[in-house]
Design an enzyme around this catalytic site. Sequence first.
Site, mmCIF file in Angstrom:
data_model
loop_
_atom_site.group_PDB
_atom_site.id
_atom_site.type_symbol
_atom_site.label_atom_id
_atom_site.label_comp_id
_atom_site.label_asym_id
_atom_site.label_seq_id
_atom_site.Cartn_x
_atom_site.Cartn_y
_atom_site.Cartn_z
ATOM 1 N N ILE A 21 8.959 -23.473 15.590
ATOM 2 C CA ILE A 21 9.238 -23.285 17.152
ATOM 3 C C ILE A 21 10.450 -22.813 17.920
ATOM 4 O O ILE A 21 10.925 -21.885 18.238
ATOM 5 C CB ILE A 21 8.261 -23.957 18.216
ATOM 6 C CG1 ILE A 21 6.959 -24.044 17.819
ATOM 7 C CG2 ILE A 21 7.891 -23.674 19.718
ATOM 8 C CD1 ILE A 21 5.821 -22.929 17.650
ATOM 9 N N SER A 35 0.368 -27.130 23.965
ATOM 10 C CA SER A 35 -0.136 -26.551 23.068
ATOM 11 C C SER A 35 -0.472 -25.429 22.712
ATOM 12 O O SER A 35 -0.659 -24.081 23.932
ATOM 13 C CB SER A 35 -1.237 -27.429 21.949
ATOM 14 O OG SER A 35 -2.845 -26.741 22.057
ATOM 15 N N CYS A 36 -0.183 -24.976 21.487
ATOM 16 C CA CYS A 36 -0.708 -23.237 21.600
ATOM 17 C C CYS A 36 -1.848 -23.306 21.601
ATOM 18 O O CYS A 36 -2.428 -21.791 22.199
ATOM 19 C CB CYS A 36 0.332 -22.529 20.370
ATOM 20 S SG CYS A 36 -1.235 -23.257 18.578
ATOM 21 N N THR A 37 -3.141 -23.587 21.511
ATOM 22 C CA THR A 37 -4.280 -23.815 22.150
ATOM 23 C C THR A 37 -4.727 -23.545 23.315
ATOM 24 O O THR A 37 -5.718 -23.504 23.807
ATOM 25 C CB THR A 37 -5.124 -24.563 20.717
ATOM 26 O OG1 THR A 37 -4.351 -24.025 19.369
ATOM 27 C CG2 THR A 37 -6.783 -24.357 20.865
ATOM 28 N N ASN A 64 3.231 -27.402 9.349
ATOM 29 C CA ASN A 64 4.053 -28.273 8.798
ATOM 30 C C ASN A 64 3.862 -29.359 8.557
ATOM 31 O O ASN A 64 4.302 -30.137 7.589
ATOM 32 C CB ASN A 64 5.299 -27.774 8.663
ATOM 33 C CG ASN A 64 6.359 -26.758 8.370
ATOM 34 O OD1 ASN A 64 5.692 -26.433 7.365
ATOM 35 N ND2 ASN A 64 6.702 -25.912 8.815
ATOM 36 N N ARG A 102 -5.862 -34.182 6.776
ATOM 37 C CA ARG A 102 -5.097 -33.235 6.664
ATOM 38 C C ARG A 102 -3.525 -33.560 5.030
ATOM 39 O O ARG A 102 -2.329 -32.491 4.906
ATOM 40 C CB ARG A 102 -4.023 -33.651 7.472
ATOM 41 C CG ARG A 102 -4.319 -33.241 8.708
ATOM 42 C CD ARG A 102 -3.629 -32.723 10.139
ATOM 43 N NE ARG A 102 -3.958 -32.835 10.738
ATOM 44 C CZ ARG A 102 -3.709 -32.461 12.242
ATOM 45 N NH1 ARG A 102 -2.738 -32.074 12.242
ATOM 46 N NH2 ARG A 102 -3.560 -32.511 13.494
#
Length: 481
Positions: free
Chosen positions: A139, A288-290, A320, A334
């Site tokens: 980002i 957040s992006c969502t 990442n 994860r």
Amino acid sequence: MTVNDDSFTSWKNREEIAESMIPIIGKLHREQDVTVLVHSRSLVNKSVVSILKTHRFARQIAGEELSVTETLPFLQTLTTLDLGPSQIDIGMLAAEYKADSRGLTVEEFTAEAVAGATGANKIERRDGRDVVLYGFGRIGRLVARLLIEKAGSGNGLRLRAIVVRGGGEADLVKRASLLRRDSIHGQFQGTITVDEANSSIVANGNTIKVIYANDPSEVDYTAYGIENAILIDNTGKWRDREGLSKHLRPGIDKVVLTAPGKGDVPNIVHGVNHDTIKPDEQILSCASCTTNAIVPPLKAMDDEYGVLRGHVETVHSFTNDQNLLDNYHKADRRGRSAPLNMVITETGAASAVAKALPELKAPITGSSIRVPVPDVSIAILSLRLGRETTRDEVLEYLRDVSLHSPLKRQIDFTTAPDAVSMDFVGSRHASIVDAGATKVDGDNAILYLWYDNEFGYSCQVIRVVQHVSGVEYPTFPATAV
């Protein structure tokens, strides 16, 4: 002459017109801080083909193609006006002029439509605002690209420094290389040189100091000539007010977090609640992006139909935070190989809706699946509405929202029947409604919302920073509220 010859001649004519538009667009941007748009897409620093493609894309949202022959007269008229800093959408000017029945000339109509940016009404050009990036990951580098891109007039945001931890030999060269080339987003548009003697990266003439520090407390930004700056923390290491307050060092006035904030840190989704930011607020989050992807469509649907409850399932590209190969991870799943598996995980986006859209009382649940793609995600938003409707009505409403509402920079719209995730890499919108996938049955609606979880989100971050810095300029023609 054959039909093919006619098509080629038309193309060459449109190329010539687009070529003539480039110096006009550049001069307006450099000298008057005017950004020229076509349906919310900037034409600044775009090539001939990019300008033509942007015009052609109008058919996806407006229902018919837009030609440069239609927009050129409006662009030419702008050069005759006493314009102040603003964003002017020549695509919208052309569309509204076509629908206007008063018999005005292009010059008369344009002068009326942009009157708020001319003469005594225009905003005076402001001094630039210093910006510091704390961290330089996915980002951070995209935000850097956007800041450099928008520095053309010299009166907006100025990226003055990047703060990172020391990485050893050739650290500066490697960081410059990561800014210069990106496997997903392509080459940097411009030139980058490294000034190792002064620990700086020079990008399109912008000198960016690279400061090495292991903790915010180690930096005095005034020592680098930085004053009253906005610091963008893209590390995610600190998320509450106490932690983020460490950044309020000499030279730093405000801190913006590129992750969901905790506790009483305001979570801001530009276009929805950015107007609630208090002038004296020094710490805020861009969520957040969502959250940015689902909140604008949620607001739009609630405004028109009422939302009684909802569930969002995000099919999200890997990040990442995951492992390339199976290895230990503090999260349950994860640790498994990101490029080889679909991984069920949690998302805080649903619970974050309450912070960004408190007037929405409907319960929203959410879950997420990480999938083996490097960028672009899709949010499947299933809603129980307050009244029955039809698929055609919902699509026409959302198409109109993407064109004419205050959310037009957040919500995009596509009717492409063959669209897939990679088609949305580089999208500057928070989310894109996929018309073909939308399902409506009475009071139940399912929206499929694509979003570039890296670049689209970075654009939302920049919009928030522009707003709090006072360099977010009005758009004309004015959006209906």
